[in-house]
Scaffold this motif. Structure first.
Motif, PDB file in Angstrom:
ATOM      1  N   LYS A  50       1.159  -1.266   0.454  1.00  0.00           N
ATOM      2  CA  LYS A  50       0.209  -0.331   0.572  1.00  0.00           C
ATOM      3  C   LYS A  50       0.946   1.333  -0.541  1.00  0.00           C
ATOM      4  O   LYS A  50       0.818   2.271  -0.581  1.00  0.00           O
ATOM      5  CB  LYS A  50      -1.142  -0.092   1.355  1.00  0.00           C
ATOM      6  N   TYR A  58      -0.710   5.824  -6.135  1.00  0.00           N
ATOM      7  CA  TYR A  58      -2.037   5.210  -6.462  1.00  0.00           C
ATOM      8  C   TYR A  58      -2.791   4.267  -5.090  1.00  0.00           C
ATOM      9  O   TYR A  58      -1.430   4.937  -4.291  1.00  0.00           O
ATOM     10  CB  TYR A  58      -1.392   3.775  -7.448  1.00  0.00           C
ATOM     11  N   ASN A  61      -7.139   0.183  -4.311  1.00  0.00           N
ATOM     12  CA  ASN A  61      -8.074  -0.527  -5.146  1.00  0.00           C
ATOM     13  C   ASN A  61      -7.460   0.607  -7.276  1.00  0.00           C
ATOM     14  O   ASN A  61      -8.257   0.194  -8.359  1.00  0.00           O
ATOM     15  CB  ASN A  61      -9.033   0.119  -4.950  1.00  0.00           C
ATOM     16  N   SER A  62      -6.127   1.033  -7.229  1.00  0.00           N
ATOM     17  CA  SER A  62      -6.116   1.261  -8.338  1.00  0.00           C
ATOM     18  C   SER A  62      -5.565   0.110  -9.178  1.00  0.00           C
ATOM     19  O   SER A  62      -5.078   0.486 -10.647  1.00  0.00           O
ATOM     20  CB  SER A  62      -4.916   2.144  -8.030  1.00  0.00           C
ATOM     21  N   GLU A  64      -5.553  -3.220 -11.555  1.00  0.00           N
ATOM     22  CA  GLU A  64      -6.669  -3.505 -12.522  1.00  0.00           C
ATOM     23  C   GLU A  64      -6.851  -5.174 -13.444  1.00  0.00           C
ATOM     24  O   GLU A  64      -7.295  -5.459 -14.095  1.00  0.00           O
ATOM     25  CB  GLU A  64      -6.434  -2.410 -13.962  1.00  0.00           C
ATOM     26  N   LEU A  82      -6.766  -8.887  -2.849  1.00  0.00           N
ATOM     27  CA  LEU A  82      -6.507  -7.863  -4.124  1.00  0.00           C
ATOM     28  C   LEU A  82      -7.409  -7.517  -4.897  1.00  0.00           C
ATOM     29  O   LEU A  82      -8.478  -6.416  -5.406  1.00  0.00           O
ATOM     30  CB  LEU A  82      -4.868  -7.459  -4.121  1.00  0.00           C
ATOM     31  N   SER A  86     -10.311  -4.362  -5.457  1.00  0.00           N
ATOM     32  CA  SER A  86      -9.729  -3.613  -7.292  1.00  0.00           C
ATOM     33  C   SER A  86     -10.527  -4.457  -8.221  1.00  0.00           C
ATOM     34  O   SER A  86     -11.286  -3.686  -8.951  1.00  0.00           O
ATOM     35  CB  SER A  86      -8.694  -3.523  -7.350  1.00  0.00           C
TER      36      SER A  86
END
Ligand SMILES: [Zn+2]
Ligand SMILES: [Zn+2]
Length: 236
Positions: A50, A58, A61-62, A64, A82, A86
């Motif tokens: 984190k 970031y 939750n950034s 992808e 994770l 996210s």
């Protein structure tokens, strides 16, 4: 700790409670924003990840997309948390997915192989207990997408290829970026040591034992022939 390796590639070093002490995950700041391996499921590991991401603006939750090199707990432990946080899909080789889901059931086989080969019973029991207890440092995977040898992984500004490198683990995937000649090696190639030829149960008929070392040597030859300028390992 986070280090920028290249324009879009960051290395984040996460703590692990093993003699190796740390593992590297790689954050790819492209579209989709991707994490290569995720670290073990401990508070210390999650916090470090984190903080690392926050340094470059970031949050957790950034993320992808999550790519897993292989199914050892330091590499996939945090994947499920994770992903729920996210919404990032998880990608892994199908063999590793199966191994993760059946690890507890395979401990009996591992125990019998060790005993048959003369390992002292007290030591075997201790090893099995350790393997059982280590499972709390990883969540088993539910939904995941499969990657096979030679698959393409497309980003907005780059294209990678998966290279299957069985040995340390039967479905170990390395990720190759041909344009920059970069190879993410997982545990296939490490900086100062060679990976363990881990005792893995395999197949549905005897000897049930995956020939780790033999396969590993073949995979090393495969990598040796490749055009590579930079190796990015998961430890060291
Ligand atoms: Zn490993
Ligand atoms: Zn590892």
């Amino acid at each position: 700790m986070i280090h920028q390796i290249l324009d879009k590639i960051y290395k984040i070093e996460l703590p692990i409670p093993f003699p190796l002490a740390t593992m590297n995950v790689y954050f790819i700041d492209d579209s989709p924003r991707t994490l290569v391996d995720v670290g073990i499921k401990t508070q210390a590991s999650l916090e470090t990840l984190k903080k690392g991401l926050e340094t470059i603006g970031y949050g957790l939750n950034s993320i992808e997309q999550i790519l897993i090199t292989h199914g050892h707990i330091d590499h996939y432990g945090l994947a499920k948390s994770l992903s729920s946080l996210s919404g990032a899909p998880i990608y892994i080789h199908p063999t590793e997915y199966g191994r993760i889901r059946s690890i507890i059931h395979s401990l009996g086989f591992i125990k019998s192989i060790l005993l048959r080969n003369g390992a002292p019973e007290a030591l075997v029991n201790e090893a099995i207990r350790y393997m059982e207890s280590a499972q709390i440092m990883a969540d088993p995977l539910d939904e995941a997408f499969f990657l096979n040898d030679g698959d393409s992984i497309l980003f907005k500004s780059m294209a990678w290829k998966t290279i299957l490198c069985p040995g340390h683990s039967p479905g170990m995937l390395c990720f190759y970026w041909p344009e920059k000649k970069i190879l993410f090696t997982g545990d296939h190639l490490l900086k100062k040591i060679t990976p363990n030829p881990v005792l893995t149960v395999n197949g549905s008929k005897p000897p049930f034992r995956y020939p780790s070392l033999k396969e590993y040597l073949t995979s090393l030859e495969k990598i040796e022939k490749m055009d590579i300028s930079l190796l990015l390992p998961a430890h060291g």
